[in-house]
Design a protein around this motif. Sequence first.
Motif, PDB file in Angstrom:
ATOM      1  N   GLU A   1     -11.338  -0.742  14.281  1.00  0.00           N
ATOM      2  CA  GLU A   1     -12.325  -1.488  13.610  1.00  0.00           C
ATOM      3  C   GLU A   1     -13.062  -1.162  12.256  1.00  0.00           C
ATOM      4  O   GLU A   1     -13.424  -1.751  11.481  1.00  0.00           O
ATOM      5  CB  GLU A   1     -13.508  -1.923  14.348  1.00  0.00           C
ATOM      6  N   ASN A   2     -12.656   0.234  11.938  1.00  0.00           N
ATOM      7  CA  ASN A   2     -12.985   0.725  10.755  1.00  0.00           C
ATOM      8  C   ASN A   2     -11.900   0.611   9.682  1.00  0.00           C
ATOM      9  O   ASN A   2     -11.744   1.583   8.618  1.00  0.00           O
ATOM     10  CB  ASN A   2     -13.390   2.152  10.877  1.00  0.00           C
ATOM     11  N   THR A   3     -10.933  -0.086   9.698  1.00  0.00           N
ATOM     12  CA  THR A   3      -9.753  -0.435   8.925  1.00  0.00           C
ATOM     13  C   THR A   3     -10.146  -0.769   7.748  1.00  0.00           C
ATOM     14  O   THR A   3     -11.010  -1.781   7.585  1.00  0.00           O
ATOM     15  CB  THR A   3      -8.790  -1.296   9.545  1.00  0.00           C
ATOM     16  N   ILE A   4      -9.584  -0.391   6.476  1.00  0.00           N
ATOM     17  CA  ILE A   4      -9.667  -0.761   5.286  1.00  0.00           C
ATOM     18  C   ILE A   4      -8.377  -1.702   5.228  1.00  0.00           C
ATOM     19  O   ILE A   4      -7.398  -1.093   4.945  1.00  0.00           O
ATOM     20  CB  ILE A   4      -9.648   0.022   4.024  1.00  0.00           C
TER      21      ILE A   4
ATOM     22  N   GLU B   1       2.082   1.970   0.113  1.00  0.00           N
ATOM     23  CA  GLU B   1       1.994   2.938   1.449  1.00  0.00           C
ATOM     24  C   GLU B   1       1.601   4.197   0.983  1.00  0.00           C
ATOM     25  O   GLU B   1       1.012   5.002   1.740  1.00  0.00           O
ATOM     26  CB  GLU B   1       3.662   2.703   2.419  1.00  0.00           C
ATOM     27  N   LYS B   2       2.482   4.753   0.058  1.00  0.00           N
ATOM     28  CA  LYS B   2       2.360   6.211  -0.455  1.00  0.00           C
ATOM     29  C   LYS B   2       0.719   6.338  -0.923  1.00  0.00           C
ATOM     30  O   LYS B   2       0.096   7.455  -0.406  1.00  0.00           O
ATOM     31  CB  LYS B   2       3.180   6.553  -1.452  1.00  0.00           C
TER      32      LYS B   2
ATOM     33  N   ASP C   1      -6.604   7.200   2.135  1.00  0.00           N
ATOM     34  CA  ASP C   1      -7.429   6.965   3.381  1.00  0.00           C
ATOM     35  C   ASP C   1      -6.589   6.667   4.571  1.00  0.00           C
ATOM     36  O   ASP C   1      -5.824   5.902   4.692  1.00  0.00           O
ATOM     37  CB  ASP C   1      -8.556   5.836   3.163  1.00  0.00           C
ATOM     38  N   LYS C   2      -6.693   7.441   5.497  1.00  0.00           N
ATOM     39  CA  LYS C   2      -5.896   7.424   6.842  1.00  0.00           C
ATOM     40  C   LYS C   2      -6.241   6.116   7.289  1.00  0.00           C
ATOM     41  O   LYS C   2      -5.435   5.518   8.325  1.00  0.00           O
ATOM     42  CB  LYS C   2      -6.176   8.314   7.628  1.00  0.00           C
ATOM     43  N   ASN C   3      -7.387   5.347   7.068  1.00  0.00           N
ATOM     44  CA  ASN C   3      -7.883   4.273   7.722  1.00  0.00           C
ATOM     45  C   ASN C   3      -7.035   2.902   7.085  1.00  0.00           C
ATOM     46  O   ASN C   3      -7.476   1.788   7.501  1.00  0.00           O
ATOM     47  CB  ASN C   3      -9.209   4.073   7.754  1.00  0.00           C
ATOM     48  N   ILE C   4      -6.565   3.129   5.844  1.00  0.00           N
ATOM     49  CA  ILE C   4      -6.166   1.875   5.219  1.00  0.00           C
ATOM     50  C   ILE C   4      -4.636   1.352   5.969  1.00  0.00           C
ATOM     51  O   ILE C   4      -3.655   2.105   6.213  1.00  0.00           O
ATOM     52  CB  ILE C   4      -5.640   2.200   3.704  1.00  0.00           C
ATOM     53  N   ARG C   5      -4.635   0.105   6.102  1.00  0.00           N
ATOM     54  CA  ARG C   5      -3.638  -0.589   6.860  1.00  0.00           C
ATOM     55  C   ARG C   5      -3.277  -2.004   5.889  1.00  0.00           C
ATOM     56  O   ARG C   5      -4.130  -2.461   5.058  1.00  0.00           O
ATOM     57  CB  ARG C   5      -3.785  -1.122   8.032  1.00  0.00           C
ATOM     58  N   ILE C   6      -2.113  -2.399   5.692  1.00  0.00           N
ATOM     59  CA  ILE C   6      -1.347  -3.320   4.908  1.00  0.00           C
ATOM     60  C   ILE C   6      -0.840  -4.308   5.899  1.00  0.00           C
ATOM     61  O   ILE C   6       0.108  -4.148   6.636  1.00  0.00           O
ATOM     62  CB  ILE C   6      -0.521  -2.762   3.967  1.00  0.00           C
TER      63      ILE C   6
ATOM     64  N   SER D   1       4.138   3.217   9.381  1.00  0.00           N
ATOM     65  CA  SER D   1       2.719   3.084  10.478  1.00  0.00           C
ATOM     66  C   SER D   1       1.542   2.467   9.379  1.00  0.00           C
ATOM     67  O   SER D   1       0.641   2.313  10.241  1.00  0.00           O
ATOM     68  CB  SER D   1       2.446   4.717  10.668  1.00  0.00           C
ATOM     69  N   VAL D   2       1.909   1.922   8.346  1.00  0.00           N
ATOM     70  CA  VAL D   2       0.656   1.619   7.597  1.00  0.00           C
ATOM     71  C   VAL D   2       0.940   0.121   7.275  1.00  0.00           C
ATOM     72  O   VAL D   2      -0.165  -0.803   7.481  1.00  0.00           O
ATOM     73  CB  VAL D   2       0.783   2.101   6.274  1.00  0.00           C
ATOM     74  N   ILE D   3       2.337  -0.257   7.305  1.00  0.00           N
ATOM     75  CA  ILE D   3       2.441  -1.737   6.988  1.00  0.00           C
ATOM     76  C   ILE D   3       2.831  -2.645   8.148  1.00  0.00           C
ATOM     77  O   ILE D   3       3.706  -2.114   9.078  1.00  0.00           O
ATOM     78  CB  ILE D   3       3.606  -1.926   5.927  1.00  0.00           C
ATOM     79  N   LYS D   4       2.207  -3.684   8.256  1.00  0.00           N
ATOM     80  CA  LYS D   4       2.640  -4.865   9.229  1.00  0.00           C
ATOM     81  C   LYS D   4       2.896  -5.968   8.611  1.00  0.00           C
ATOM     82  O   LYS D   4       2.370  -6.307   7.734  1.00  0.00           O
ATOM     83  CB  LYS D   4       1.629  -4.878  10.592  1.00  0.00           C
ATOM     84  N   LEU D   5       3.910  -6.943   9.250  1.00  0.00           N
ATOM     85  CA  LEU D   5       4.221  -8.305   8.757  1.00  0.00           C
ATOM     86  C   LEU D   5       3.165  -9.177   9.399  1.00  0.00           C
ATOM     87  O   LEU D   5       2.806  -9.360  10.270  1.00  0.00           O
ATOM     88  CB  LEU D   5       5.583  -8.684   8.735  1.00  0.00           C
ATOM     89  N   ASP D   6       2.752 -10.289   8.548  1.00  0.00           N
ATOM     90  CA  ASP D   6       2.144 -11.409   8.866  1.00  0.00           C
ATOM     91  C   ASP D   6       3.023 -12.231  10.162  1.00  0.00           C
ATOM     92  O   ASP D   6       4.071 -12.575   9.724  1.00  0.00           O
ATOM     93  CB  ASP D   6       1.915 -12.533   7.800  1.00  0.00           C
ATOM     94  N   LYS D   7       2.233 -12.254  11.241  1.00  0.00           N
ATOM     95  CA  LYS D   7       3.126 -12.570  12.336  1.00  0.00           C
ATOM     96  C   LYS D   7       3.513 -14.237  12.151  1.00  0.00           C
ATOM     97  O   LYS D   7       4.524 -14.415  12.791  1.00  0.00           O
ATOM     98  CB  LYS D   7       2.432 -12.452  13.682  1.00  0.00           C
ATOM     99  N   VAL D   8       2.792 -14.876  11.580  1.00  0.00           N
ATOM    100  CA  VAL D   8       3.077 -16.175  11.231  1.00  0.00           C
ATOM    101  C   VAL D   8       4.377 -16.507  10.386  1.00  0.00           C
ATOM    102  O   VAL D   8       5.163 -17.457  10.599  1.00  0.00           O
ATOM    103  CB  VAL D   8       1.894 -17.045  10.699  1.00  0.00           C
ATOM    104  N   MET D   9       4.587 -15.582   9.452  1.00  0.00           N
ATOM    105  CA  MET D   9       5.566 -15.640   8.527  1.00  0.00           C
ATOM    106  C   MET D   9       7.140 -14.921   9.183  1.00  0.00           C
ATOM    107  O   MET D   9       7.825 -15.122   8.464  1.00  0.00           O
ATOM    108  CB  MET D   9       5.167 -14.834   7.264  1.00  0.00           C
ATOM    109  N   ILE D  10       7.022 -14.325  10.409  1.00  0.00           N
ATOM    110  CA  ILE D  10       8.103 -13.451  10.507  1.00  0.00           C
ATOM    111  C   ILE D  10       9.316 -14.222  10.781  1.00  0.00           C
ATOM    112  O   ILE D  10      10.435 -14.226  10.480  1.00  0.00           O
ATOM    113  CB  ILE D  10       7.715 -12.600  11.577  1.00  0.00           C
ATOM    114  N   PRO D  11       9.254 -15.627  11.776  1.00  0.00           N
ATOM    115  CA  PRO D  11      10.301 -16.270  12.045  1.00  0.00           C
ATOM    116  C   PRO D  11      10.631 -16.876  10.546  1.00  0.00           C
ATOM    117  O   PRO D  11      12.105 -16.936  10.521  1.00  0.00           O
ATOM    118  CB  PRO D  11       9.738 -17.418  13.015  1.00  0.00           C
TER     119      PRO D  11
END
Length: 289
Positions: free
Chosen positions: A74-77, A98-99, A105-110, A133-143
């Motif tokens: 919940e404290n993610t940027i 990512e770098k 900040d360890k709470n940053i996610r992309i 560990s930082v980047i995830k893909l928009d689930k709607v766009m993966i297919p």
Amino acid sequence: LLMNSWDNPCLKNTSIYEPSIVGVWGEQTKYHAIKYMGLNPKKVRILGSAQFQCFNYEYIRSRKDLLKEYGFSENTILILYAGSSKENNEFRHLQYLEKISLNLDKNIRIIYRAHPWLDDSETARKILNYNSSVIKLDKVMIPFMKDVVQKKNKSFFITDYKYTHDLLGAADIVISPLSTILIEALCHGKESICLIPEDEDIGTIFVDRKKLPCFQDVINSSAINTVENIDDLEESFKKSYAKCQKKETEFINRKNVQFFVDTNKPTYEERLNDCIYELTMQRKNNIQK
């Protein structure tokens, strides 16, 4: 005549007839319609954006819901990196971000969101296969991205604007290589970074296209942080990182976006109805004469 996007009066300004009324997004496109379409100012009406009307609705997924859906705390940027239809090295951008994020900040996610016109199979493959560990893909766009890799996709991928609304609402900073989503981010009061490194322009059509007034308005906007040297990304990112945590930032960005698109009331529907009524009454009066 109703414009569909902010660049229409500048890039797609040819009409086989002179319209009675042209509906534009805001002051920027009103000026462009008058200057580049040669229209009488009385014929140009600011209506706002039809597709942005859902930005006034409640979120279907709250920020808390989206963070949970992606496994973020919940404290993610939250950084939303939205791809563009331009020839930029988006995989390189993600690696830089990512770098920077890991050092800041360890709470940053992309979340990476591919552009609906993405057709670079190599870029799609690299991003799909990248472990982070930082980047995830928009689930709607993966297919869609998987289809791009396999070269199955031949058309524009239609996304739900309501989902875009939710995603923008959850994000703290939006980064993109000159896409309309930078304006959409401002509509949500978010920090926007336009990442267009000049060393990626070599041999691309975009070298000339970005000189056009509609693009220059974005690049030179004080509301959008433009980065044309990727080595300057860290400094710009840190500024947006600090600003996104200030209460006044949302108000300032929502105010600044009015140059590009009028988000105030009356609604688009109400303004359009006024135009239709005006044209109807004009026709009625002409018939009576």
